[in-house]
Design a protein around this motif. Structure first.
Motif, PDB file in Angstrom:
ATOM      1  N   VAL A  43       0.854  -1.185   0.000  1.00 15.23           N
ATOM      2  CA  VAL A  43       0.000   0.000   0.000  1.00 15.23           C
ATOM      3  C   VAL A  43       0.892   1.238   0.000  1.00 15.23           C
ATOM      4  CG1 VAL A  43      -0.230   0.031   2.524  1.00 15.23           C
ATOM      5  CG2 VAL A  43      -1.955   1.173   1.115  1.00 15.23           C
ATOM      6  N   TYR A  55      -3.500   0.258  -3.438  1.00 14.02           N
ATOM      7  CA  TYR A  55      -3.033  -1.081  -3.106  1.00 14.02           C
ATOM      8  C   TYR A  55      -2.500  -1.700  -4.390  1.00 14.02           C
ATOM      9  CZ  TYR A  55      -5.471  -0.405   1.252  1.00 14.02           C
ATOM     10  OH  TYR A  55      -5.876   0.089   2.464  1.00 14.02           O
ATOM     11  N   CYS A  81      -7.133   1.718  -6.205  1.00 10.67           N
ATOM     12  CA  CYS A  81      -6.989   2.942  -5.423  1.00 10.67           C
ATOM     13  C   CYS A  81      -8.353   3.364  -4.899  1.00 10.67           C
ATOM     14  CB  CYS A  81      -6.386   4.054  -6.280  1.00 10.67           C
ATOM     15  SG  CYS A  81      -4.749   3.653  -6.936  1.00 10.67           S
TER      16      CYS A  81
END
Length: 164
Positions: A43, A55, A81
């Motif tokens: 992340v 991510y 995202c």
């Protein structure tokens, strides 16, 4: 002695500084020597757009070459995202002047290959679009993944007193 110190410094400088936190990983291929091949989930936050987090899942080569950092990872990656807070776009992002700007980069081989994430702004739909792809000095890969974040108004809840 001097040459023994130069190689690790060179490798460290070329590895790139990716500001990502590893969330977890799963093994995909058993290796007799060294770590297994795996998929890593990381992340990172878009440093220029507070309120957006992405991510990234990517392949990571194991074995002895992976353990010492000389393996070349495949170009397989995916991205998602999402908005996690209020978003205030800088004017140069809103105008499209920073479309295609790199927001994340990670080396996937010793020298020539990297995984990148770039950002675009889709003004008519008020959305941020994140594209991940792999490139190499001589030949890149058409494998890519895209995620869009529709920018929404963000209501912050007032702090509730703790119940005793």
């Amino acid at each position: 002695m001097r040459h023994a110190l130069i190689l690790p410094l060179l490798i460290g400088a070329l590895s790139g500084n990716a500001l990502a936190e590893e969330i977890g990983s799963v093994s995909t291929k058993f290796k007799w020597m060294g770590p297994n091949d795996k998929i890593v989930v990381e992340v990172f936050q878009d440093e220029d757009i507070p309120g957006v987090v992405c991510y990234l899942s990517r392949a990571k080569t194991g074995g002895v070459s992976g353990a010492v950092g000389v393996a070349e990872d495949t170009s397989d990656a995916a991205i998602e995202c999402t908005q996690i807070g209020p978003i205030a776009l800088p004017d140069d992002v809103r105008s499209g002047k920073r479309n295609g700007e790199q927001v994340f980069k990670k080396r996937t081989s010793l020298l020539f290959k990297s995984l990148q994430v770039v950002r675009f702004y889709d003004g008519p739909r008020n959305a941020l679009v994140y594209l991940t792809y792999s490139d190499r000095i001589i030949e890149g890969s058409p494998k890519n993944s895209v995620s869009a974040v529709a920018i929404q108004p963000w209501k912050t809840d007032p702090v509730q007193p703790a119940v005793k």
